[in-house]
Every structure is written in C-alpha cells, then in structure tokens.
Design a protein around this motif. Structure first.
Motif, mmCIF file in Angstrom:
data_model
loop_
_atom_site.group_PDB
_atom_site.id
_atom_site.type_symbol
_atom_site.label_atom_id
_atom_site.label_comp_id
_atom_site.label_asym_id
_atom_site.label_seq_id
_atom_site.Cartn_x
_atom_site.Cartn_y
_atom_site.Cartn_z
ATOM 1 N N TYR A 51 0.816 -1.209 0.000
ATOM 2 C CA TYR A 51 0.000 0.000 0.000
ATOM 3 C C TYR A 51 0.855 1.267 0.000
ATOM 4 C CZ TYR A 51 -4.571 -2.215 0.305
ATOM 5 O OH TYR A 51 -5.715 -2.918 0.011
ATOM 6 N N VAL A 52 2.054 1.183 0.561
ATOM 7 C CA VAL A 52 2.993 2.310 0.437
ATOM 8 C C VAL A 52 3.356 2.519 -1.026
ATOM 9 C CG1 VAL A 52 5.299 3.153 0.985
ATOM 10 C CG2 VAL A 52 3.938 2.027 2.762
ATOM 11 N N LEU A 53 3.669 1.420 -1.711
ATOM 12 C CA LEU A 53 3.996 1.523 -3.130
ATOM 13 C C LEU A 53 2.813 2.080 -3.916
ATOM 14 C CD1 LEU A 53 5.837 1.011 -5.563
ATOM 15 C CD2 LEU A 53 5.021 -1.365 -5.576
ATOM 16 N N ASP A 54 1.618 1.615 -3.605
ATOM 17 C CA ASP A 54 0.429 2.124 -4.288
ATOM 18 C C ASP A 54 0.307 3.641 -4.101
ATOM 19 O OD1 ASP A 54 -2.150 2.142 -5.577
ATOM 20 O OD2 ASP A 54 -3.067 2.177 -3.593
ATOM 21 N N TYR A 55 0.553 4.105 -2.887
ATOM 22 C CA TYR A 55 0.495 5.549 -2.637
ATOM 23 C C TYR A 55 1.551 6.287 -3.460
ATOM 24 C CZ TYR A 55 1.100 10.038 -0.384
ATOM 25 O OH TYR A 55 1.244 11.390 -0.167
ATOM 26 N N ARG A 56 2.762 5.753 -3.495
ATOM 27 C CA ARG A 56 3.833 6.429 -4.231
ATOM 28 C C ARG A 56 3.516 6.510 -5.726
ATOM 29 N NH1 ARG A 56 5.717 9.489 -0.570
ATOM 30 N NH2 ARG A 56 6.551 8.378 1.250
ATOM 31 N N LEU A 57 2.816 5.528 -6.237
ATOM 32 C CA LEU A 57 2.492 5.511 -7.660
ATOM 33 C C LEU A 57 1.212 6.258 -7.995
ATOM 34 C CD1 LEU A 57 3.293 1.789 -8.554
ATOM 35 C CD2 LEU A 57 4.670 3.802 -9.093
ATOM 36 N N HIS A 58 0.208 6.168 -7.103
ATOM 37 C CA HIS A 58 -1.133 6.620 -7.476
ATOM 38 C C HIS A 58 -1.770 7.598 -6.493
ATOM 39 C CE1 HIS A 58 -0.934 2.327 -9.174
ATOM 40 N NE2 HIS A 58 -0.750 3.147 -10.188
ATOM 41 N N GLY A 59 -1.097 7.890 -5.376
ATOM 42 C CA GLY A 59 -1.721 8.757 -4.380
ATOM 43 C C GLY A 59 -2.810 8.022 -3.616
ATOM 44 N N GLY A 60 -3.742 8.771 -3.068
ATOM 45 C CA GLY A 60 -4.847 8.160 -2.332
ATOM 46 C C GLY A 60 -4.521 7.940 -0.872
ATOM 47 N N ASP A 61 -5.221 6.976 -0.262
ATOM 48 C CA ASP A 61 -5.114 6.757 1.183
ATOM 49 C C ASP A 61 -4.231 5.562 1.536
ATOM 50 O OD1 ASP A 61 -6.721 4.709 0.292
ATOM 51 O OD2 ASP A 61 -8.391 5.113 1.656
ATOM 52 N N GLY A 62 -3.304 5.208 0.652
ATOM 53 C CA GLY A 62 -2.467 4.042 0.872
ATOM 54 C C GLY A 62 -1.625 4.116 2.135
ATOM 55 N N LEU A 63 -1.117 5.300 2.489
ATOM 56 C CA LEU A 63 -0.279 5.403 3.692
ATOM 57 C C LEU A 63 -1.089 5.142 4.950
ATOM 58 C CD1 LEU A 63 2.108 8.423 2.999
ATOM 59 C CD2 LEU A 63 2.459 5.983 2.574
ATOM 60 N N THR A 64 -2.332 5.608 4.970
ATOM 61 C CA THR A 64 -3.197 5.345 6.125
ATOM 62 C C THR A 64 -3.490 3.861 6.244
ATOM 63 O OG1 THR A 64 -4.213 7.527 5.940
ATOM 64 C CG2 THR A 64 -5.428 5.853 7.170
ATOM 65 N N ALA A 341 3.545 -9.062 -3.644
ATOM 66 C CA ALA A 341 3.307 -7.637 -3.428
ATOM 67 C C ALA A 341 4.409 -7.010 -2.583
ATOM 68 C CB ALA A 341 1.944 -7.439 -2.759
ATOM 69 N N GLY A 342 4.839 -7.716 -1.540
ATOM 70 C CA GLY A 342 5.930 -7.207 -0.715
ATOM 71 C C GLY A 342 7.233 -7.134 -1.484
ATOM 72 N N ILE A 343 7.479 -8.147 -2.333
ATOM 73 C CA ILE A 343 8.698 -8.147 -3.147
ATOM 74 C C ILE A 343 8.646 -7.037 -4.184
ATOM 75 C CG2 ILE A 343 9.851 -9.483 -4.963
ATOM 76 C CD1 ILE A 343 9.482 -11.941 -3.150
ATOM 77 N N LEU A 344 7.479 -6.810 -4.781
ATOM 78 C CA LEU A 344 7.351 -5.719 -5.742
ATOM 79 C C LEU A 344 7.639 -4.384 -5.059
ATOM 80 C CD1 LEU A 344 6.612 -5.158 -8.719
ATOM 81 C CD2 LEU A 344 4.262 -4.757 -7.939
ATOM 82 N N ALA A 345 7.156 -4.210 -3.836
ATOM 83 C CA ALA A 345 7.459 -2.990 -3.085
ATOM 84 C C ALA A 345 8.965 -2.857 -2.860
ATOM 85 C CB ALA A 345 6.713 -2.980 -1.754
ATOM 86 N N SER A 346 9.630 -3.981 -2.534
ATOM 87 C CA SER A 346 11.080 -3.937 -2.357
ATOM 88 C C SER A 346 11.786 -3.593 -3.660
ATOM 89 C CB SER A 346 11.584 -5.283 -1.829
ATOM 90 O OG SER A 346 11.155 -5.505 -0.499
ATOM 91 N N MET A 347 11.339 -4.194 -4.763
ATOM 92 C CA MET A 347 11.959 -3.908 -6.053
ATOM 93 C C MET A 347 11.940 -2.416 -6.368
ATOM 94 S SD MET A 347 10.481 -6.855 -8.597
ATOM 95 C CE MET A 347 10.949 -8.580 -8.485
ATOM 96 N N LYS A 348 10.807 -1.783 -6.124
ATOM 97 C CA LYS A 348 10.650 -0.383 -6.515
ATOM 98 C C LYS A 348 11.120 0.587 -5.435
ATOM 99 C CE LYS A 348 9.538 0.634 -9.875
ATOM 100 N NZ LYS A 348 10.370 0.744 -11.092
ATOM 101 N N LEU A 349 10.791 0.334 -4.180
ATOM 102 C CA LEU A 349 11.148 1.276 -3.127
ATOM 103 C C LEU A 349 12.609 1.144 -2.707
ATOM 104 C CD1 LEU A 349 7.875 1.092 -0.999
ATOM 105 C CD2 LEU A 349 8.485 2.776 -2.758
ATOM 106 N N ASP A 350 13.198 -0.061 -2.882
ATOM 107 C CA ASP A 350 14.646 -0.216 -2.706
ATOM 108 C C ASP A 350 15.400 0.154 -3.970
ATOM 109 O OD1 ASP A 350 14.347 -1.280 -0.163
ATOM 110 O OD2 ASP A 350 14.476 -3.354 -0.815
ATOM 111 N N ASP A 351 14.667 0.317 -5.083
ATOM 112 C CA ASP A 351 15.268 0.613 -6.379
ATOM 113 C C ASP A 351 16.242 -0.483 -6.783
ATOM 114 O OD1 ASP A 351 17.272 3.237 -7.921
ATOM 115 O OD2 ASP A 351 15.722 1.956 -8.770
#
Length: 360
Positions: A51-64, A341-351
């Motif tokens: 959901y952090v990754l979703d927020y970084r890409l699309h905005g919205g309430d992902g961080l909450t 989903a967690g790995i995808l977040a690592s791929m993108k947020l860890d770059d």
C-alpha cells in the motif's frame, strides 16, 4: 516497465482491498480466505508495504491503510518478538514459529517506518531482530536456528533471513550487536558457498558440514535477494567477496532454470513451482547488470500483468502442494500474492534495478 508495475499494483490493490477488515482496536486486518482467518503477520506486513507503493504511484489513502495494517501486525506479534506461522499446522494446534516469517517481512516493516513514520512497524522490526539474537546457533555463530524445534541443522537461507533482519533493525537503532551478527552471517555463508557443488548453497547442512537437503534455486534466490540491502553496512572487503559470490550464485541459478526443476536443482518439492517463487526475480533484479537476469525479471512481470488481466488472482494459487485435511494449507493464494506484493514494493522502493545498473 513503470507502466507494467503501475498496472500490477492497481489490479492487486482491488484484490487486497476487498479483504480488508477493520478491527475493534482501530487497526486493520486482512483476511486469508483459504486459512479461514486473518492473514499471517508476515503477509499482513507485506501487504502493508504494498500500500505504500500504491500511494507512491497513485496517491490516495495508501499510507493510512499501510499504517493501520502495521498496527495490526504489532498487536498480534508474539511476546517474544517472533511471528506465528499458521501454515501446515494441525487444526486446533497453536501456530508455529519460523525464521522465514520474520525475514520475509523485515524489509516491508523497514519501508513502512521510513515512508509512513509508523512506530508500530519500527517496534515490530526491532523486537523480531532481538528475538533472532536469542536464536543464534551455539554450534556455529554465523548460523541462526530456523525455529525452536529445528536446532539439529543449519538452514542456510534462514541465516540470510536473519542477517537481513539484523541489518534493517541496525539501521533504525544503531545497536552494534545487530551489525556484528550481520557480518558474522555473511562470512559464514561465503565460507559455505560451493563446498559441495560449484556455485551452490545447499538448502540444509548438518552441523558437521554434510548435506541434509540439497540444492535449491528458490532458496539460493532468497540468499541473494535479501543480502542486497545489508551490503552497504558491511566492511568493504566483505562487500567485494559477497558480490563475487552472489554473482556466481545468480549465474548458476540462470543455468539451472533452463533445465527445469529436478532433484539436483530443487530438492525441496514444495518450491518446484518457480513461477510462484518471486524471491528468484528479486534476486535477479539485484543483479540487473547481468542482461539475462534483468530480462528474465522484466519478462516475468510483463507476463504476470497479462495473466492477471485474464485470470485474476488464481495466477497466485499454489501448485503441486500436498494437501492434508488434518492441517492448514502449506501455503495459500493470498500468501503467494502478498509475498509478490511485498517483493514488488522492495523492487521499486529499494530501487533494485537502479542498484543493479550502478554495479555495471
């Protein structure tokens, strides 16, 4: 590739959001239908990072959403700092404890704290790392027991799960014990690489160094994938040694995958569905300066995006697992989806891909 990732995230977000369940304590749970219960702490944390990754890409309430899921993980974390594992448990028995449930979510918890400021995620990560310090093997200081009931052998990918957790917790605490143990594990794994067959770690060794269970592309992928975030913390010479070791491991994995899974390259029967072992792809993104590794990982994401559009969440349904009506499933569709989903977040947020290209 960014458009593919964005599409994957939108599709998975719809699946996960339908499973969210507000809890009486104000946190947010997420249901695993095949377990018939709330998802494990590990998979809940992985979904939260997504959901952090979703927020970084699309905005919205992902961080909450992410913060509320992190609060649920802390609320259900065991008092000793471990996370319960609900898979393959006899009905009516308590959850077991396994190092994979900690290591697989450690980076998600780290990312949650860094991107949302979640103190719950930070506390979870630190508590789990302190628990793992109590599980360092008496027989070999660079090894960590896979679980309290498996002290008679060394599960090598579990050692890296622990080192990864120690390193991420060290970044948040500065606790020297965590860094010292991280270094110890890396030295141990370098020493064990290729001892039995060139460019392989076996899945499990006995304490005398003999093989208990043989080679595994999947578990070798975990060792490579989860080492990457700890590398900047290591002494320079150890970094160099690890990079040489890990690149040889990746080349061996690529060669083995052309053969298909068999006893010689995937001894654990439960890991032979490589299409659902996304740690392999994370490992390849860590070494994206190798064209074959980069092309494999990018091609897999494109293929998954196409399949998700056609088949929906069933693409994550585990294959080839042995069913026991007296036990909970070995794995579930949600577990595989949350792991991805967690790995995808690592791929993108860890770059991951950026890091790989910097190593050219």
């Amino acid at each position: 590739m960014d458009s593919i990732v964005s599409s994957l995230v939108r599709t998975l977000r719809d699946y996960f959001t339908d499973l969210l369940e507000p809890q009486a304590d104000g946190s947010l749970g997420i249901r695993d239908d095949e377990l018939g219960a709330l998802a494990s702490c590990c998979t809940t944390g992985q979904a939260a990072a997504f959901y952090v990754l979703d927020y970084r890409l699309h905005g919205g309430d992902g961080l909450t959403t992410a913060s509320r899921l992190a609060a649920n993980v802390l609320q259900r974390q065991r008092p000793d700092g471990a996370f319960g594992q609900p898979y393959y448990v006899k009905h009516g028995d308590p959850e077991t404890v396994d190092i994979a449930e900690i290591g697989a979510v450690a980076n998600s918890l780290y990312l949650l704290h860094c991107h949302t400021g979640s103190e719950e995620a930070k506390e979870c990560l630190i508590r789990s790392a302190h628990y793992l310090l109590t599980e360092v093997a008496a027989e070999k200081p660079g090894a960590v027991y896979k679980n309290p009931n498996a002290r008679h052998h060394d599960v090598l990918n579990g050692d890296m799960y622990a080192a990864h957790t120690f390193a991420r917790a060290y970044e948040l605490t500065g606790d020297a014990r965590l860094l010292e143990q991280t270094v110890c594990v890396f030295r141990h794994l370098i020493e064990r690489f290729g001892k039995h067959e060139p460019d392989w770690w076996p899945y499990i060794e006995h304490w005398d160094g003999s093989v208990a269970m043989g080679n595994s592309v999947s578990y070798q992928g975990i060792i490579v994938a989860f080492a990457a975030t700890a590398l900047p913390l290591l002494p320079q010479e150890l970094q160099r040694q690890w990079q040489e070791t890990a690149e040889a491991a990746v080349r061996r994995m690529l060669a083995a995958m052309k053969e298909g899974p068999h006893d010689g390259n995937e001894a654990p029967w439960w890991c032979r569905d490589w299409s659902n072992v996304w740690e392999i792809d994370l490992a390849f993104t860590r070494y994206a300066h190798l064209p074959e590794a980069r092309d494999y990982a990018e091609g897999r994401l494109k293929k998954l995006n196409d399949r998700l559009a056609r088949e929906g969440r069933s693409v994550f349904t585990p294959k080839g697992l042995q069913h026991d009506p007296e036990r909970a499933p070995v794995s579930t569709t949600f577990r595989k989806a949350a792991t991805f989903a967690g790995i995808l977040a690592s791929m993108k947020l860890d770059d991951s891909w950026g890091t790989g290209r910097e190593n050219q």
